[in-house]
Design an enzyme around this catalytic site. Structure first.
Site, PDB file in Angstrom:
ATOM      1  N   TYR A 226      -2.307  -0.371   9.940  1.00 55.53           N
ATOM      2  CA  TYR A 226      -2.522  -0.901   8.593  1.00 55.53           C
ATOM      3  C   TYR A 226      -1.242  -0.756   7.771  1.00 55.53           C
ATOM      4  O   TYR A 226      -0.774  -1.704   7.133  1.00 55.53           O
ATOM      5  CB  TYR A 226      -3.672  -0.162   7.917  1.00 55.53           C
ATOM      6  CG  TYR A 226      -3.807  -0.463   6.437  1.00 55.53           C
ATOM      7  CD1 TYR A 226      -4.192  -1.726   5.996  1.00 55.53           C
ATOM      8  CD2 TYR A 226      -3.531   0.512   5.479  1.00 55.53           C
ATOM      9  CE1 TYR A 226      -4.297  -2.014   4.647  1.00 55.53           C
ATOM     10  CE2 TYR A 226      -3.633   0.235   4.129  1.00 55.53           C
ATOM     11  CZ  TYR A 226      -4.015  -1.025   3.711  1.00 55.53           C
ATOM     12  OH  TYR A 226      -4.110  -1.309   2.367  1.00 55.53           O
TER      13      TYR A 226
ATOM     14  N   SER B 104       0.831  -1.210   0.000  1.00 57.30           N
ATOM     15  CA  SER B 104       0.000   0.000   0.000  1.00 57.30           C
ATOM     16  C   SER B 104       0.858   1.250   0.000  1.00 57.30           C
ATOM     17  O   SER B 104       1.975   1.249   0.551  1.00 57.30           O
ATOM     18  CB  SER B 104      -0.898   0.006   1.244  1.00 57.30           C
ATOM     19  OG  SER B 104      -1.519   1.265   1.417  1.00 57.30           O
TER      20      SER B 104
END
Length: 350
Positions: free
Chosen positions: A167, A142
Site C-alpha cells: 500500500y 499517505s
C-alpha cells in the site's frame, strides 16, 4: 469551478464533495462502489448526498436531489476509455483523486487490488489530465510512505525510499508518477500525505470503528504493539478543509530547487507534496481513553504485537501546509472522537 472528485462514495471524498458543493462549486463524483467494506455504508453516503441508489448504473450520470451542482457516476479508474470519455465531456478545472484501494494489512492479502486501482488507475487519471488539461491535479498519498523512517516529525523533505507495505509503495509510486507528468507535460500536481483520518462516516476497517463495534458487543478490542503506538490522528473535517485550500493553491515550481541537493517534496516542475496531519501525536491508549469517555464504558483489551507492515509512530510536520495555505488541522482527539460516537449511535441506532 468544476471539480472531479474520485471516491465520493468513500469516507474523505463524501465529506469533500459536501464542502465544495456548499461553497458553490460544481462537482462530478465517481466511485466503483467495490465491496472492500460494507457497500451499504457507501450507498448511505451517496443517499446523504442526494444520490438515489436505484438510479445508479455503470457510466450513467445521476443528478443529486440535494445539491443541484452535484452529479455522480459509477465508474472504475481502471476503465481508461470511460475515464477519457468523462474528461472529454466534462472539461474539469480541478481533479481531486481520492479513490484508492486502502488499508495496510489488506495489501498483504490482496496485493493485485493495489496495483489495479492505485497504480493503473492513477495512470489513467494522469493520461486524462494530459489529454484534457486541468488547472490542478490533487491526489491522495499517505503517511505510510515514510515506512522505515524513524526521524520525527515526518517531513516531506525526508527520504521515503523504504516502504513497509505494498500500500505504501503504491502511494509513493503515485508521487513519482505525478512528478513525471508535471515535468513532461507541465501538469500542476499536488500529493497529500494523510495522517490517520477519522470521524463520522468513517471506514469500518479503521481502528475507531473496530473499537466501538467491539466495545458495543462487550468484546475485547485488539491493541497492537501492546499499546505502545502513537498516531497523528486527524479529524476528517480538518482534512477536507486542508484539501480545499491545497486545491486552491496551484504549484508553479520552485526556482530555488536544485538537482545537486534535491528536495523530495518540491521541484522545479509544478509539483508539490504536503503532509496533512494534526501535528500532535497521541498515544493509542489515550485515543482509546477518549472513546471510553465518549461511550461511558471501559473497553476490554487484548494486547498484541506490532502487525506486519505497521509502524509504531507517526508525526506530521505541517510547516509547508501552514506557510502555503495558512491552515493547520487542530481538532482535538476528544472532540473528534465524541463527534464520531454521536454519528455512530445515530446511524446505527445504538
Amino acid at each position: 469551478m468544476k471539480y472531479l472528485i474520485t471516491g465520493t462514495a468513500g469516507f474523505i471524498g463524501f465529506h469533500l464533495a459536501h464542502l465544495l458543493l456548499e461553497r458553490g462549486d460544481f462537482v462530478v463524483g465517481i466511485d466503483n462502489i467495490n465491496d472492500y467494506y460494507d457497500v451499504n455504508l457507501k450507498f448511505a453516503r451517496l443517499s446523504e448526498s442526494g444520490i438515489d441508489k436505484e438510479k445508479i448504473q455503470d457510466h450513467q450520470p445521476v443528478s443529486s436531489s440535494r445539491f443541484e451542482k452535484y452529479t455522480f457516476v459509477k465508474m472504475d479508474l481502471a476503465d481508461k476509455s470511460a475515464m477519457m470519455a468523462l474528461f472529454e465531456k466534462e472539461k474539469f478545472d480541478v481533479v481531486i483523486n481520492l479513490a484508492a484501494q486502502a488499508g495496510v494489512r489488506y495489501s498483504l492479502i490482496n496485493p493485485t487490488a493495489y496495483i489495479d486501482t492505485n497504480v493503473s488507475g492513477f495512470v489513467n487519471i494522469l493520461e486524462a489530465c494530459r489529454a484534457y488539461p486541468v488547472k490542478h491535479l490533487v491526489y491522495a498519498s499517505s503517511s505510510s510512505v515514510y515506512g522505515a523512517n524513524t526521524s520525527m516529525p515526518f517531513s516531506t523533505s525526508d527520504n521515503v525510499d523504504h516502504p513497509l507495505s505494498l500500500y505504501a509503495a503504491s502511494k509513493k509510486s503515485n508521487e513519482l508518477m505525478a512528478h513525471t507528468y508535471s515535468h513532461l507535460f507541465n501538469i500542476p500536481t499536488t500529493g497529500l500525505r494523510f495522517f490517520t483520518v477519522y470521524g463520522p462516516w468513517g471506514r469500518p476497517d479503521m481502528a475507531l470503528f473496530l473499537f466501538i463495534e467491539a466495545i458495543s458487543k462487550d468484546e475485547p478490542i485488539q491493541v497492537f504493539n501492546h499499546g505502545k503506538m502513537k498516531r497523528d490522528f486527524t479529524y476528517v473535517g480538518d482534512i477536507v478543509e486542508g484539501i480545499k485550500r491545497v486545491a486552491d493553491t496551484v504549484p508553479a515550481g520552485s526556482p530555488e530547487w536544485s538537482g545537486d541537493d534535491p528536495d523530495p517534496g518540491s521541484s522545479y516542475a509544478p509539483y508539490k507534496v504536503y503532509n496533512i496531519g494534526n501535528s500532535n501525536p497521541v498515544e493509542l491508549m489515550d485515543y482509546i481513553g477518549a472513546l471510553e469517555k465518549a461511550l461511558g464504558k471501559v473497553a476490554k483489551k487484548e494486547m498484541l504485537p506490532l502487525q506486519a507492515g505497521d509502524v509504531p509512530a507517526t508525526f506530521a510536520d505541517v510547516t509547508d501546509l501552514m506557510r502555503d495555505t495558512g491552515y493547520k488541522p487542530d481538532t482535538s482527539v476528544e472532540t473528534g472522537v465524541a463527534k464520531f460516537v454521536e454519528w455512530y449511535r445515530a446511524f446505527y441506532k445504538k
